[in-house]
Structure formats: C-alpha cells, structure tokens
Design a protein around this motif. Sequence first.
Motif, PDB file in Angstrom:
ATOM      1  N   LEU A  58       0.829  -1.209   0.000  1.00 24.82           N
ATOM      2  CA  LEU A  58       0.000   0.000   0.000  1.00 24.82           C
ATOM      3  C   LEU A  58       0.862   1.257   0.000  1.00 24.82           C
ATOM      4  N   ALA A 142      -9.281  -4.439  -0.408  1.00 27.00           N
ATOM      5  CA  ALA A 142      -8.832  -3.093  -0.047  1.00 27.00           C
ATOM      6  C   ALA A 142      -9.762  -2.479   0.994  1.00 27.00           C
ATOM      7  N   ALA A 146      -7.737  -1.366   4.220  1.00 28.15           N
ATOM      8  CA  ALA A 146      -7.316   0.029   4.186  1.00 28.15           C
ATOM      9  C   ALA A 146      -8.192   0.936   5.033  1.00 28.15           C
ATOM     10  N   THR A 379      -4.570   5.981   0.784  1.00 30.61           N
ATOM     11  CA  THR A 379      -4.999   4.593   0.617  1.00 30.61           C
ATOM     12  C   THR A 379      -6.515   4.484   0.711  1.00 30.61           C
TER      13      THR A 379
END
Length: 470
Positions: A58, A142, A146, A379
Amino acid sequence: MHEAIAAGDIEAAPTLREAVRVWARIGCLSFGGPAGQIALMHKTIVDEKRWISEERFLHGLNFCMLLPGPEAQQLATYIGWLIHGVRGGLIAGLLFILPGFLVILALSSLYAVFQEAAWLPVLFFGAKAAVLAIVIEALLRAWRRALKERFHYYVAAASFLALFLLNLPFPLVIILGGAAGLLWMKHRQRRLAAPVLPQTSSHRHFPVVTTHAIARPLVVLVFWILVWQSPLFFIRGLDAPTDLIAETLSGETNVFGAAFIFFSKMAVITFGGAYAVLSYVAQVAVGHYAWLQPGEMLGGLALAETTPGPLVLVLCFVGFLAGYRNPIAMAPLAGGVLGAFLAAWATFVPSFIWIFAGAPYIEKLRNNENLSAALSAITAAVVGVILNLALWFGLHVLFVDVGRVALLSGKTGLPIVSVAWPQWWTLDVAALGIFALASVLLFRFKVGILTVIGVSTATGLLVRAAIAVF
C-alpha cells in the motif's frame, strides 16, 4: 536481497528466476486497466507469494498514485526494485508492459494491413468479464484492509463521489485525500497533546543537508533523462533534415522525431491514466499531424482495452500508424514498428525515472508520522477510486450502451454533477453469465486467476460462436 527490504516486510524471498516467471505471468494476464492490474499484483505478490507485506504494498501504491504515467506499471517497477534493486525494477517494469506491447504491435500491423479490428472484441469478450470479478475481489480486500477507522470511510466515500458525480481529475482527488489525512493527524495531535515546556535551542536537532545528498539524486535523474531521450541520436541518422530538433518541434518533416517529442511531452502530463490525455492526443494526431483518420483513435482504444498491459499502450497504435504511413526510406511495416517502439520508449521510460530517482527517499520517510497519516488517507481515497473504476468497468462490460446523465447543470448548460447511466435494455446477458461464472470460481471455489481467465475466455468464444451460428 535489496537493502530497501526491512525485516518483517517479506515472508518468502524469491530468486531472480522465480521473479522473472511471476512478472511475466502478471504481464500476460494484466487485463482490466489499473484496477484489474493492481488487483492481480496484490493477489499474486502479497496473498499468494507473500513477497512483501500488505503495508509495504500500500505504501508503494500510494507513492505511484502521485506520479504521472501508468501507476500499475510503476507499482510493478517499485516492487521489483524493493526485492532485487534496479535490476529487479527493470525486469518487473519491462515484463509488465512487454506482452501488451507485442500484442498491440501485432494487432496494429493487422489493422494497418486489413483496416479491420471487429474480431478483437470476440477474442477477449470472456476475459473482460472475468477481470470484472477480479476487480471486485480487489475492492473487497482493499475495503477490509485500508479502512481502519471512521475517518477513512469518509475519505473513501468522498473520493468515490468526487469521481463518480463531479468527474474531478484523478490527481486532484488523491492530493485532497492526502491533505485531509495530514489535517486530521494535526487535529488529533492538538487534541491529545499534553502541555509541554518550550524547548531551548540546544535541544533542537536539524537535519544536515550535504552536497552529496543533493548531488546523487540529480546525477541519477540526469542519467535517466539522457537514457530517455537517447533515441533522438538514432533518429538523426534517418533521411531527415539537418536541424532535426527544430524541425520536429514544428512537426512538419521527420515523422519519427515529431512523434518521439510529442509522446515525450505526453509522458509527463498523463496524470490519472490514459483517458486524461486521449482527447488531446486524438486532436493533435488527427488534426495537426494527420497520422490517423477521424475515428481511428477509437479503433486503437479498442485494441488497447482488449490487450494486457496499461491502456496508454494506445499511444503505440498511434505511433505505429504514424510510422506506417510516413516510413521515410523504409518499408511501411518497418516504419510502423519503429513508430510504435518510439512511442513506447517515450511513454514508459519516464516511469522508471520516477521510481529509481524517487523511491529511495520515499522509503526513508516511511516511518514519518505525518507522511504515514497522509498516505493512509490516500490509501482510503484509493478504495473510492477502485470502487469508481469497478463500477465504470462493470457498466461497460455488462452493457452495450453507457452514457452520462446530468443531475445539475451550470449557467452555461454544462453539467456540474453527472452520473454514468446505462441503457438498461442493452444488458449483455452473455457477459453477465460469464461474470457470474467467474465470480463463483473466484469467491466460492478459490480458483486461481489464470484458470478463471482461461475458463472465461473459452466460454466467451463458445458463446459468441453459438450466437453467430444461431
């Protein structure tokens, strides 16, 4: 092993030979634009091979999102550099684009000779439906990894809405996300900070900036810029005017020099991917240079969308036709190959420049608290970007006709807020079925990406053949 890899960031160190095999496989399967390509890399490098950690992946993605050019290829170069240094970065970056370049070169040759590319969508029909499932899987991963706190959810939602409704430039969304993360960190620091006595100047430590620290990155940057522009020395040997640079800046004579300089300019302004500059490229290539006929840019875009690699490979199609139709003193196909090569060189070499010149300093700042806060917010913004890309890609895979509907217009009549909206009766039932099949294989049975794409491609060919027969 390259010194940039820190302890705990890698679980299974690959040999260079294994890395070559894996990067070649990723390059051959990198369909679906940046969302699909990044998803493929994450699944392969982080989940399956465990070469680098989630945090390091990331971190590299955030850095590459801020650079001009194809972020997926830059991320591949970055990861290769982390594992095997400059040699690994070159291998990863080149293998990421080489399969797509060879395919676009072959397809451009067929297009130039036969002026027909209608068979391409049939060949890649099933693969694009499979890539949609891969993109959705990447979005879910993700999302889970994240979005660590409520603030990150807000940033992801704002990023998605800024792209989906307002159609803001991609770099602006990423920059705003990073700024929001930095401001949020400053706010938390002020709220949680305890009163402290002011420090005297004797306790302050300022970084020492040496001449070597400044000179080294400048030398690296100058070296790679010279490598980038080195084809101009070769072009001078062609049947061209003596003052090549002056002539090619006007674009009136040597098509290879004009094309190389034009694509070099495009390489440093392609923030947000190929779509950000395609309209300008089409305008110049058709209207000013007459390298392409009106409408041919769409044909090149169709070629690039149905081949592996970055979408910006469409510039190689433009370069091929420019060289094919203005070959100077060589055969048309040879001129086309040279034009495509010059377009690829001018477009992709800068991506290596940004990584090799900038990545070492980004790595040194990895533990900086403020930078980490900004990058974590970026991110989160990327999650919104992937959601927007997944929705956009899904609409164009599942529906034949997709337009935009204005929700709010300004005084001039131009839309301020608009949404992508499909014509529902153009739903492609076959694409929907293949997408469902790929999703079951991927989510339920945990089948590998290569098998999913292979099964989906074969199913797509069978469906199209059946439709053609009946």
